[in-house]
Design a protein around this motif. Structure first.
Motif, PDB file in Angstrom:
ATOM      1  N   SER A  31       0.839  -1.209   0.000  1.00 55.29           N
ATOM      2  CA  SER A  31       0.000   0.000   0.000  1.00 55.29           C
ATOM      3  C   SER A  31       0.864   1.246   0.000  1.00 55.29           C
ATOM      4  CB  SER A  31      -0.917   0.021   1.216  1.00 55.29           C
ATOM      5  OG  SER A  31      -1.818  -1.048   1.163  1.00 55.29           O
ATOM      6  N   GLN A  62      -8.094   0.098  -0.758  1.00 54.17           N
ATOM      7  CA  GLN A  62      -8.236  -1.215  -0.131  1.00 54.17           C
ATOM      8  C   GLN A  62      -9.581  -1.300   0.605  1.00 54.17           C
ATOM      9  OE1 GLN A  62      -4.734  -2.234   2.036  1.00 54.17           O
ATOM     10  NE2 GLN A  62      -5.514  -4.193   2.734  1.00 54.17           N
ATOM     11  N   ASP A  69      -5.655  -1.237  -4.993  1.00 51.18           N
ATOM     12  CA  ASP A  69      -5.086  -1.724  -3.733  1.00 51.18           C
ATOM     13  C   ASP A  69      -5.935  -2.866  -3.203  1.00 51.18           C
ATOM     14  OD1 ASP A  69      -3.685  -2.103  -1.434  1.00 51.18           O
ATOM     15  OD2 ASP A  69      -3.950  -0.077  -0.641  1.00 51.18           O
ATOM     16  N   GLU A  70      -5.447  -4.077  -3.371  1.00 48.82           N
ATOM     17  CA  GLU A  70      -6.134  -5.290  -2.931  1.00 48.82           C
ATOM     18  C   GLU A  70      -7.624  -5.293  -3.260  1.00 48.82           C
ATOM     19  OE1 GLU A  70      -4.921  -6.944   0.637  1.00 48.82           O
ATOM     20  OE2 GLU A  70      -2.949  -6.001   0.602  1.00 48.82           O
TER      21      GLU A  70
END
Ligand SMILES: Nc1ncnc2c1ncn2[C@@H]1O[C@H](COP(=O)(O)OP(=O)(O)OP(=O)(O)O)[C@@H](O)[C@H]1O
Ligand SMILES: [Mg+2]
Lengths: 257, 255
Positions: free
Chosen positions: A59, A103, A181-182
């Motif tokens: 991140s 995320q 992000d993820e």
């Protein structure tokens, strides 16, 4: 102290072959050296994934790319412009072309889906008529497969829907680069796979270059051309899914078992 | 070596100071988020109105009932409106308003910004061409600075009305006589300092709520802790500001 005024402007080269080029990036928080001499480049139109353990600095890496974290050293070039010393006005220009999927989705709780989507449009001061805004919102929602959810509140959406709406919000500015992000953590494997396929569709439709942070191998296998292994703060290895899967290096192997 | 607790305390003070000076810097730069400011004024003012009014009313009533026996003992029952109105306007109404707002608004801001922080909404604003400090902090702090004095003036009025009812429970004071007495007693030097200090109460409540929210730690527990710390610290600050205000009015001879 003589503070250096910088006059760098964000001027993306139209025909740049490299979308993102990172060289010798160093980031540390106190004694915690998260990234050390991290380098890699993302060719335009490609989709790369960054694979690393939890807490390895994934991140942090993409937050540096979008300018939310200032690196201690190193450069990040986006379409040929170094963004590490842009002022806030120039940074905003870069951010209009670079979408970021957070995320935790980062949908604004107090706003409807529609207001969430309009937020970046309005805030970046993009002049559009009401009809044009309507059309952009509709198009973005259709492209993530959730038309007609305009008036729902984020709290009423399921995890997968939130992810899609968050993606719609980054798409509304028609970015050239998307940073994920993820995108699949916290989702069940089936929904995760759907998101993976959605990312591929988006890539085709919007002609974006994308960087996906993930530790979900399914998603990476579907959505990424190549994988960057982020181990011990450096770019440890880079290759396609199949190449890395065959690797005999213990550190790499542990991700694929 | 300094003890670790002291170091942490001093670091915290330094952080709060930096956060606060940023407020004065950002408010001077152009692009004031007026729409968001109005929205916050509405939330902060309107939503606390009922609670402040009820509490102020009860305080007015209760203080009057409690003060009567002592005054009766000295045969000074006629002084009841005088005495009660001074304590209500000078001290009780503004401090009660500030404490209620520290509880309701301070915790609200702390929790709201805290959850925005941990779910990356603040980062999302920043990448969407918005300065989150201006959009979230400056607007909220300006709103508390403006609304808490207004609520305090309202509390003054309602508590004086409560005191009117209180003085009529056992005695008889006509409506006209009561208000004549009250306004004959209250002077500029009772009202002005007490209103002035509520601006500082408002500032403290707003800035502490925002600071706690912006520095929330990950997880729902972190958000709860921010909300809690916002209430505790801003309530304490209200008393400290009150203490300083009393000293200043005293020195300025406004007593
Ligand atoms: N703003 C910050 N201040 C201090 N330390 C930070 C900050 N952001 C991240 N870190 C530290 O950097 C390290 C990497 O964090 P990061 O969030 O990048 O991990 P990650 O690879 O994304 O993990 P995950 O898969 O759990 O999301 C962690 O040790 C974290 O504590
Ligand atoms: Mg992460």
């Amino acid at each position: 102290m003589n503070r250096k005024k910088n006059h760098t402007t964000y001027a993306p080269a139209a025909d740049a072959e490299i979308a993102i080029q990172i060289s010798n990036l160093d980031v540390s928080f106190g004694d915690n050296h998260v990234l050390r001499h991290f380098s890699f480049e993302l060719p335009a139109g490609k989709s790369y994934a960054v694979l690393g353990k939890s807490g390895s600095g994934k991140s942090v890496l993409i937050k540096c790319i979008i300018g939310l974290i200032k690196p201690n050293a190193g450069t990040i070039q986006i379409f040929g412009t170094n963004i590490t010393d842009l002022n806030s006005v120039e940074l905003d220009k870069m951010r209009m072309e670079t979408g970021f999927l957070f995320q935790s989705n980062a949908l604004y709780d107090s706003m409807t889906v529609r207001e969430n989507l309009e937020f970046p449009l309005r805030r970046h001061g993009i002049q559009k008529t009401a009809a044009e805004v309507d059309e952009l919102v509709r198009e973005a929602l259709v492209n993530v497969g959730l038309p007609g959810t305009d008036n729902m509140m984020p709290a009423e959406l399921s995890g997968g829907m939130k992810k899609r709406i968050a993606l719609a919000r980054t798409l509304i500015l028609k970015p050239k680069i998307i940073l994920y992000d993820e995108p699949t953590t916290g989702l069940d494997p089936i929904t995760g796979r759907e998101i993976g396929h959605l990312m591929v569709d988006i890539q085709k439709k919007y002609h974006t270059s994308s960087l996906v942070i993930s530790h979900d191998l399914n998603c990476i296998h579907i959505a990424a051309d190549r994988i960057v292994m982020l181990i011990d703060g450096t770019c440890y290895a880079i290759g396609t899914y199949d190449e890395l899967k065959k690797s005999t290096d213990l550190k790499i192997k542990s991700f694929f078992d | 070596m300094l003890p670790a607790g002291l170091v942490r305390f001093l670091t915290e003070i330094a952080e709060v100071t930096r956060f606060t000076t940023k407020f004065f810097r950002e408010i001077l730069r152009p692009r004031f988020e007026f729409a968001e400011f109005l929205r916050q004024c509405f939330f902060i003012g309107y939503k606390s109105l009922g609670l402040v009014a009820i509490t102020a009313f009860i305080m007015g009533l209760v203080i009057t009932i409690q003060s009567r026996p002592t005054l009766v003992e000295f045969g000074a029952e006629a002084w009841l409106p005088k005495m009660v109105s001074v304590s209500l306007v000078r001290e009780i109404a503004p401090v009660i308003t500030a404490l209620i707002c520290a509880g309701k608004i301070g915790s609200g801001i702390g929790a709201e910004l805290g959850s925005m922080k941990v779910t990356e909404q603040i980062d999302a604003m920043e990448v969407s061409g918005t300065n989150p400090y201006k959009y979230l902090v400056v607007t909220r702090v300006m709103a508390t600075i403006l609304m808490i004095p207004i609520l305090a003036v309202l509390a003054d009025a309602v508590s004086l009305y409560g005191a009117y009812l209180g003085s009529n429970i056992r005695g008889v004071v006509s409506w006209d006589l009561y208000w004549n007495q009250v306004f004959a007693t209250l002077t500029y030097s009772d009202i002005m300092p007490s209103i002035l200090k509520t601006f500082f109460f408002g500032f403290a409540i707003g800035i502490i709520g925002c600071y706690q929210g912006f520095n929330s730690k990950k997880g729902t527990e972190g958000v709860g802790r921010s909300a809690n710390a916002a209430v505790v610290i801003s309530s304490l600050l209200v008393f400290i500001i009150d203490l300083i205000a009393v000293q200043i009015t005293d020195l300025a001879g406004l007593t």
